[in-house]
Design a protein around this motif. Sequence first.
Motif, PDB file in Angstrom:
ATOM      1  N   HIS A 107       0.828  -1.216   0.000  1.00 39.16           N
ATOM      2  CA  HIS A 107       0.000   0.000   0.000  1.00 39.16           C
ATOM      3  C   HIS A 107       0.859   1.262   0.000  1.00 39.16           C
ATOM      4  O   HIS A 107       0.594   2.203  -0.752  1.00 39.16           O
ATOM      5  N   GLU A 108       1.884   1.282   0.845  1.00 36.90           N
ATOM      6  CA  GLU A 108       2.723   2.470   0.967  1.00 36.90           C
ATOM      7  C   GLU A 108       3.496   2.770  -0.315  1.00 36.90           C
ATOM      8  O   GLU A 108       3.798   3.926  -0.607  1.00 36.90           O
ATOM      9  N   LEU A 109       3.785   1.713  -1.084  1.00 36.75           N
ATOM     10  CA  LEU A 109       4.628   1.902  -2.261  1.00 36.75           C
ATOM     11  C   LEU A 109       3.847   2.068  -3.564  1.00 36.75           C
ATOM     12  O   LEU A 109       4.414   2.509  -4.562  1.00 36.75           O
ATOM     13  N   TYR A 110       2.553   1.694  -3.557  1.00 36.85           N
ATOM     14  CA  TYR A 110       1.815   1.692  -4.815  1.00 36.85           C
ATOM     15  C   TYR A 110       1.708   3.073  -5.459  1.00 36.85           C
ATOM     16  O   TYR A 110       1.811   3.199  -6.679  1.00 36.85           O
ATOM     17  N   THR A 111       1.490   4.109  -4.666  1.00 41.65           N
ATOM     18  CA  THR A 111       1.286   5.436  -5.256  1.00 41.65           C
ATOM     19  C   THR A 111       2.495   5.901  -6.067  1.00 41.65           C
ATOM     20  O   THR A 111       2.352   6.218  -7.255  1.00 41.65           O
ATOM     21  N   PRO A 112       3.711   5.945  -5.493  1.00 46.21           N
ATOM     22  CA  PRO A 112       4.844   6.358  -6.325  1.00 46.21           C
ATOM     23  C   PRO A 112       5.166   5.350  -7.428  1.00 46.21           C
ATOM     24  O   PRO A 112       5.573   5.742  -8.529  1.00 46.21           O
ATOM     25  N   LEU A 113       4.973   4.065  -7.161  1.00 49.82           N
ATOM     26  CA  LEU A 113       5.243   3.064  -8.195  1.00 49.82           C
ATOM     27  C   LEU A 113       4.305   3.225  -9.387  1.00 49.82           C
ATOM     28  O   LEU A 113       4.730   3.109 -10.541  1.00 49.82           O
ATOM     29  N   ASN A 114       3.033   3.495  -9.100  1.00 52.55           N
ATOM     30  CA  ASN A 114       2.076   3.689 -10.192  1.00 52.55           C
ATOM     31  C   ASN A 114       2.464   4.876 -11.065  1.00 52.55           C
ATOM     32  O   ASN A 114       2.339   4.834 -12.290  1.00 52.55           O
ATOM     33  N   GLY A 115       2.936   5.950 -10.411  1.00 51.61           N
ATOM     34  CA  GLY A 115       3.374   7.117 -11.168  1.00 51.61           C
ATOM     35  C   GLY A 115       4.561   6.794 -12.059  1.00 51.61           C
ATOM     36  O   GLY A 115       4.638   7.242 -13.210  1.00 51.61           O
ATOM     37  N   MET A 116       5.498   6.008 -11.538  1.00 57.18           N
ATOM     38  CA  MET A 116       6.678   5.626 -12.319  1.00 57.18           C
ATOM     39  C   MET A 116       6.299   4.711 -13.491  1.00 57.18           C
ATOM     40  O   MET A 116       6.775   4.888 -14.615  1.00 57.18           O
ATOM     41  N   ILE A 117       5.421   3.744 -13.213  1.00 59.11           N
ATOM     42  CA  ILE A 117       5.019   2.801 -14.266  1.00 59.11           C
ATOM     43  C   ILE A 117       4.263   3.523 -15.383  1.00 59.11           C
ATOM     44  O   ILE A 117       4.509   3.291 -16.580  1.00 59.11           O
ATOM     45  N   LEU A 118       3.347   4.407 -14.998  1.00 57.32           N
ATOM     46  CA  LEU A 118       2.571   5.145 -15.992  1.00 57.32           C
ATOM     47  C   LEU A 118       3.479   6.005 -16.870  1.00 57.32           C
ATOM     48  O   LEU A 118       3.358   6.000 -18.103  1.00 57.32           O
ATOM     49  N   SER A 119       4.382   6.745 -16.245  1.00 59.99           N
ATOM     50  CA  SER A 119       5.290   7.610 -17.001  1.00 59.99           C
ATOM     51  C   SER A 119       6.204   6.796 -17.916  1.00 59.99           C
ATOM     52  O   SER A 119       6.436   7.166 -19.071  1.00 59.99           O
ATOM     53  N   ALA A 120       6.706   5.664 -17.412  1.00 58.97           N
ATOM     54  CA  ALA A 120       7.592   4.817 -18.216  1.00 58.97           C
ATOM     55  C   ALA A 120       6.845   4.246 -19.425  1.00 58.97           C
ATOM     56  O   ALA A 120       7.394   4.194 -20.539  1.00 58.97           O
ATOM     57  N   ASN A 121       5.604   3.823 -19.228  1.00 59.65           N
ATOM     58  CA  ASN A 121       4.806   3.281 -20.341  1.00 59.65           C
ATOM     59  C   ASN A 121       4.517   4.338 -21.400  1.00 59.65           C
ATOM     60  O   ASN A 121       4.575   4.062 -22.611  1.00 59.65           O
ATOM     61  N   LEU A 122       4.192   5.548 -20.937  1.00 54.58           N
ATOM     62  CA  LEU A 122       3.925   6.631 -21.890  1.00 54.58           C
ATOM     63  C   LEU A 122       5.171   6.948 -22.717  1.00 54.58           C
ATOM     64  O   LEU A 122       5.088   7.181 -23.936  1.00 54.58           O
ATOM     65  N   LEU A 123       6.325   6.974 -22.045  1.00 52.19           N
ATOM     66  CA  LEU A 123       7.563   7.228 -22.775  1.00 52.19           C
ATOM     67  C   LEU A 123       7.854   6.119 -23.781  1.00 52.19           C
ATOM     68  O   LEU A 123       8.286   6.370 -24.909  1.00 52.19           O
ATOM     69  N   LYS A 124       7.616   4.889 -23.359  1.00 52.56           N
ATOM     70  CA  LYS A 124       7.875   3.757 -24.236  1.00 52.56           C
ATOM     71  C   LYS A 124       6.980   3.783 -25.485  1.00 52.56           C
ATOM     72  O   LYS A 124       7.444   3.531 -26.609  1.00 52.56           O
ATOM     73  N   GLU A 125       5.694   4.123 -25.317  1.00 50.68           N
ATOM     74  CA  GLU A 125       4.735   4.072 -26.426  1.00 50.68           C
ATOM     75  C   GLU A 125       4.778   5.307 -27.324  1.00 50.68           C
ATOM     76  O   GLU A 125       4.576   5.219 -28.541  1.00 50.68           O
ATOM     77  N   TYR A 126       5.022   6.478 -26.710  1.00 48.87           N
ATOM     78  CA  TYR A 126       4.822   7.711 -27.478  1.00 48.87           C
ATOM     79  C   TYR A 126       6.066   8.611 -27.556  1.00 48.87           C
ATOM     80  O   TYR A 126       5.973   9.761 -27.993  1.00 48.87           O
ATOM     81  N   ALA A 127       7.218   8.121 -27.133  1.00 50.40           N
ATOM     82  CA  ALA A 127       8.420   8.968 -27.124  1.00 50.40           C
ATOM     83  C   ALA A 127       8.728   9.547 -28.506  1.00 50.40           C
ATOM     84  O   ALA A 127       9.166  10.705 -28.632  1.00 50.40           O
ATOM     85  N   ASP A 128       8.491   8.759 -29.555  1.00 50.57           N
ATOM     86  CA  ASP A 128       8.799   9.219 -30.922  1.00 50.57           C
ATOM     87  C   ASP A 128       7.960  10.411 -31.340  1.00 50.57           C
ATOM     88  O   ASP A 128       8.379  11.199 -32.202  1.00 50.57           O
TER      89      ASP A 128
END
Length: 365
Positions: free
Chosen positions: A146-167
């Motif tokens: 529970h304590e880690l999900y909030t920052p982890l979710n932010g990191m995962i979301l940002s990483a996925n967006l960069l991976k899919e749309y960086a170009d």
Amino acid sequence: MYKILVIEDEINIAKNIKQILDLSDYFTIIADDGRTGIELAKEEKPDLILCDVMMPNLDGYQVLMELKKYKIIDTIPFIFLTAKSDRLDFRKGMELGADDYLAKPFSPEELLKAIQIRLKKQAKIKENNNKELRELGLKIQKAFPHELYTPLNGMILSANLLKEYADTMSIEEIKEMAQTLLESSQKLHNISEKFILYLYLEFITNNPHKLNEIRRQNYKCLTKSILLTFAKIQAQKVDRENDLILDLEEMTINMAETDFYKIVTELLDNSFKFSKDGDKIKILTSINDENFCNLFIINEGKGISPKKLKEVENFIPFNQSLDHYEGFGMGLAIVKKILEIYQGSMMIESFANRQTIVHIMLPQG
């Protein structure tokens, strides 16, 4: 089978004790002098030690003090055997850390009863420690995700967006995503550090031997220089040096400097976090007539409602209902644990739309 070490220089007495213990299903080890007894205690790690007081070269008190250096008797019951009945000798042994005295001559029943009482008490301590460790483990399993999900979710979301749309993203958009990743990772790091610190403090407060070891230390922590230095550092981090007011009396407290620094850091972090630019943060120190040192941290912010204050004061870091107070509860729990270790106390008063006062009391050093 319990293992018992008998340190006794009179060979006939040692043999009699061994016979009694062997017949009662104890595994008995004999040492005929103090030095041999110390070496056997280190090698064999017995469940209980019986030690004569009056021995040549190294007496029972010296044996006990030597074993203390190696932390051997931290968890091993220690019973003195003595023909002396002077109350001063009893007191000396207890002050050194002995668990019991058995006066010679003693009957087999007296010997076995004394041993049984100490072994049962030790077993109860181990049982309680294991129970607390199991409960702590369950709390960790429940809380850590529970304590880690909030920052982890932010990191995962940002990483996925960069991976899919960086170009197709602009430099500014990529920088914005990178900033989100950085902030989330820093937040994750801070949460992990606090979580590990809290668990360490929880371990200390539930370990009587470790707790007593810390409390026996005679610390001499000068508070003024620490407050001057770290209060300004905390204020500079949020660009609020002008909001900081210091009225400091030099105090010497019985606390390790690193732990006092943790208290100051956590409380000031909360004070700046839950106030806005322009709200004053006052730090006052004084010594009262009862040999206690007072530390006041006064936050002239919005305050906390009585209901929320009660929730925060009773906060357990594994409670999931205080998300909007994230950081405050964990930091406060850390402060309370440190104060418990050093036998200090804390009171919090809060007045809506006016101020919050945190009052810390610590024994003088």
